[in-house]
Motif scaffolding. Structure first.
Motif: not given
Length: 66
Positions: A39-40, A43-44, A48-50, A52, A54
């Motif tokens: 996931r990280e 995101r980086k 990953l869609r904003p 989303t 956790r």
């Protein structure tokens, strides 16, 4: 809670051992640690869609039920 899907993962013994040590340090299960790392990375990299949500890790869900 978001839907979870099972996915078989082939991983080298050395990587799995390192993930286990890291998970132990973070008080997570290996599964939760792998999901956290993925996931990280997503995101980086902007993949990953904003917004989303956790998902709750398996070990966090157990804590919530206690």
């Amino acid at each position: 809670m978001a839907d979870k899907k099972a996915y078989p993962l082939r991983i080298s013994a050395a990587v799995l051992e390192a993930m286990q040590r890291w998970a132990d340090d973070e008080l997570r299960s290996v599964n939760a640690q792998i999901e956290y790392v993925l996931r990280e990375a997503l995101r980086k990299s902007g993949r990953l869609r904003p917004g989303t949500p956790r998902p709750v890790a398996d070990d966090e869900a157990d804590d919530a039920r206690s």
